[in-house]
Enzyme design. Structure first.
Site, PDB file in Angstrom:
ATOM      1  CB  ALA A  37      -0.937   0.008   1.207  1.00 42.86           C
ATOM      2  N   GLY A  38       2.101   1.178   0.386  1.00 48.83           N
ATOM      3  CA  GLY A  38       2.933   2.381   0.460  1.00 48.83           C
ATOM      4  C   GLY A  38       3.263   2.940  -0.912  1.00 48.83           C
ATOM      5  NE  ARG A  94      11.843   6.508   3.008  1.00 52.15           N
ATOM      6  CZ  ARG A  94      12.241   5.604   3.910  1.00 52.15           C
ATOM      7  NH1 ARG A  94      13.484   5.640   4.388  1.00 52.15           N
ATOM      8  NH2 ARG A  94      11.409   4.667   4.324  1.00 52.15           N
ATOM      9  N   GLY A 142      -0.569   1.918   9.535  1.00 47.75           N
ATOM     10  CA  GLY A 142       0.360   0.932  10.064  1.00 47.75           C
ATOM     11  C   GLY A 142       0.185  -0.453   9.473  1.00 47.75           C
ATOM     12  N   GLY A 190      14.450  -3.441  14.075  1.00 49.91           N
ATOM     13  CA  GLY A 190      13.977  -4.095  15.286  1.00 49.91           C
ATOM     14  C   GLY A 190      14.818  -5.316  15.615  1.00 49.91           C
ATOM     15  NE  ARG A 228      13.233  -2.543 -36.749  1.00 53.45           N
ATOM     16  CZ  ARG A 228      12.706  -1.748 -37.687  1.00 53.45           C
ATOM     17  NH1 ARG A 228      13.416  -1.429 -38.758  1.00 53.45           N
ATOM     18  NH2 ARG A 228      11.482  -1.269 -37.546  1.00 53.45           N
ATOM     19  CE  LYS A 258      10.043  -3.834 -40.562  1.00 59.26           C
ATOM     20  NZ  LYS A 258       8.627  -3.818 -41.097  1.00 59.26           N
TER      21      LYS A 258
END
Length: 466
Positions: free
Chosen positions: A10-11, A15, A77, A139, A332, A350
């Site tokens: 979801a973020g 940044r 959160g 953490g 190509r 091509k």
């Protein structure tokens, strides 16, 4: 035991400073969330729910029917994000793996080991940890003397002793599904950020007497989450090294892995050699005993066995066994080369099909064409396929010979065994085994060169005086 997955995506990734939604930024040719979805698929997850935020329609469009989707309207959160999946998964019995859309380096093997430990210990929750060289900002995993997980302590709350711990929480877990959603109802947002943290579920379960375990990933890189362009480049480098190593283990020689760029979905056969500066993209498949590079750039192309490609580009093409391409050729989209073809320097092909053994050795263009077997197309030959409005087809039969500096004005057909003389401009079909000559008859004017030089000299002197 049924296994499900929740992928948090979801973020927006501010940044990254990008118009592109964060999890769609590619790593080794595939959006990050694509890597994660492939991982949960390979880990045999039966249902996958992706949690999206506002503006993530592009993520939904990319994943299509590869997942189910829920919307996190407010960013409150990680715990709140997981709660959004309750309408879809809340009544399920089984195990739920929670991953992030910006962790492309986590592997199915590691998720498999995480699940195996979780089921073996009959845990309510098992966290994926990693031992990192620099745990700053992450953490810490606090264990007792027996190695059991006691709790997860965030950096800002660590004592000096806890801050010295290098085993960190990757933020990825597996849970007993029913216990997960029951515990989420007890999570509060009584913290500085005012958010509902998924980490709080671990302590809630522990306090309820449930078993909480941890599995340490064999490679700390698997836990890396990408937050900015620096992290994106780091993930790219780590995954590229992993991809190259896997190919080497499977029998591919990579002369200089640091100078070789192979995307995630490329397949390469054994005893093929990849030379420096080579870029292999998309769903390219390369056979055995090939030599690719140096400086080959190949995208979504099928390459047979025993093929060489040097200093050349190929896009959405098919190159059959024992062909030689390059140097400085450009294949190509729509190019199909039969076995044993030779495409030489500064040749462009091509949307053309060339039969077995056909050679276009240098400085030619073959576009919108169907060329037979064992044809020789000389230097500077061109299929003139475009009139400004329409593309037209050139057909060249088996064993035909097209001389240097020939223009074939499409639509036109050159028959089997026909011979087109150098310098000709062909506007009509050439029947089988005929010789076609279409050029002005040469006229020599004795001594006339002196007159031309005299005129040119006089003109130059006149302009100088004027």
């Amino acid at each position: 035991m049924k296994v499900m997955a929740i992928v948090l995506a979801a973020g927006q990734g501010k940044r990254m400073k990008s118009k592109l939604y964060k999890v769609l930024h590619p790593v080794c040719g595939k959006p990050m969330v694509g890597h994660v979805l492939q991982t949960v698929k390979d880990a045999a997850c039966e249902r996958t729910v992706v949690v999206l935020g506002h503006g993530a329609e592009t993520v939904r469009a990319y994943l299509g029917d590869g997942a189910e989707f829920v919307l996190q309207e407010q960013q409150l959160g990680t715990g709140h994000a997981v709660q959004q999946a309750e309408p879809l998964l809340g009544e399920e019995t089984g195990t739920t793996v929670i991953l992030y859309g910006d962790t492309p380096l986590v592997t199915a093997a590691t998720i498999g080991e995480l699940l195996a430990l979780h089921h073996k210990t009959e845990a309510a929750a098992t966290v994926l940890t990693a031992v990192v060289p620099n745990p700053q900002g992450l953490g810490r995993i606090i264990r007792d003397e027996a190695g059991n997980v006691l709790r997860i302590v965030e950096q800002k709350d660590c004592t000096p002793e806890q801050a010295a711990i290098t085993e960190i929480n990757t933020g990825m877990y597996c849970f007993d599904n029913k216990k997960l959603f029951q515990a989420l109802k007890q999570v509060t947002n009584n913290n500085a950020q005012g958010e509902y943290y998924l980490t709080d579920v671990m302590e809630i379960l522990k306090n309820a007497g449930e078993t909480v375990g941890a599995y340490c990933a064999p490679d700390f890189a698997e836990g890396i989450g990408v937050n900015d362009r620096v992290g994106l480049a780091e993930a790219e480098s780590l995954m590229r090294a992993r991809i190259n190593r896997n190919h080497q283990i499977n029998g591919v020689t990579i002369i200089d892995p640091a100078a070789t760029y192979i995307e995630a979905d490329v397949v390469i056969g054994s005893d093929t050699v990849i030379y420096p500066g080579t870029v292999l993209r998309g769903r390219t498949v390369i056979g055995e005993d090939c030599a690719i590079g140096p400086h080959a750039d190949v995208t979504d192309t099928q390459i047979g066995n025993g093929v060489t490609v040097k200093h050349s580009n190929a896009v959405e093409s098919v190159i059959s066994d024992d062909c030689a391409v390059g140097p400085y050729a450009y294949l190509r989209p729509g190019t199909k080369l039969g076995a044993g073809c030779k495409i030489g320097d500064f040749v462009e092909i091509k949307n053309a099909e060339l039969g077995e053994g056909t050679k276009v050795s240098h400085l030619s263009y073959v576009g919108d064409a169907k060329v037979g077997k064992d044809v020789n197309i000389g230097c500077g030959a061109i299929t003139v396929n475009y009139d400004g409005y329409n593309k037209s087809l050139t057909e060249i039969g088996d064993r035909a010979f097209v001389g240097s500096n020939v223009n074939l004005i499409a639509p036109v057909k050159i028959g089997d065994g026909a011979y087109v003389v150098a310098g000709s401009t062909i506007t009509q079909d050439v029947p089988d085994n005929d010789v076609a000559i279409a050029r002005e008859r040469q006229i020599n004017k004795p001594g006339y060169a002196e007159k031309l030089r005299g005129r040119a000299k006089a003109k130059k002197e006149s302009q100088a005086k004027g």
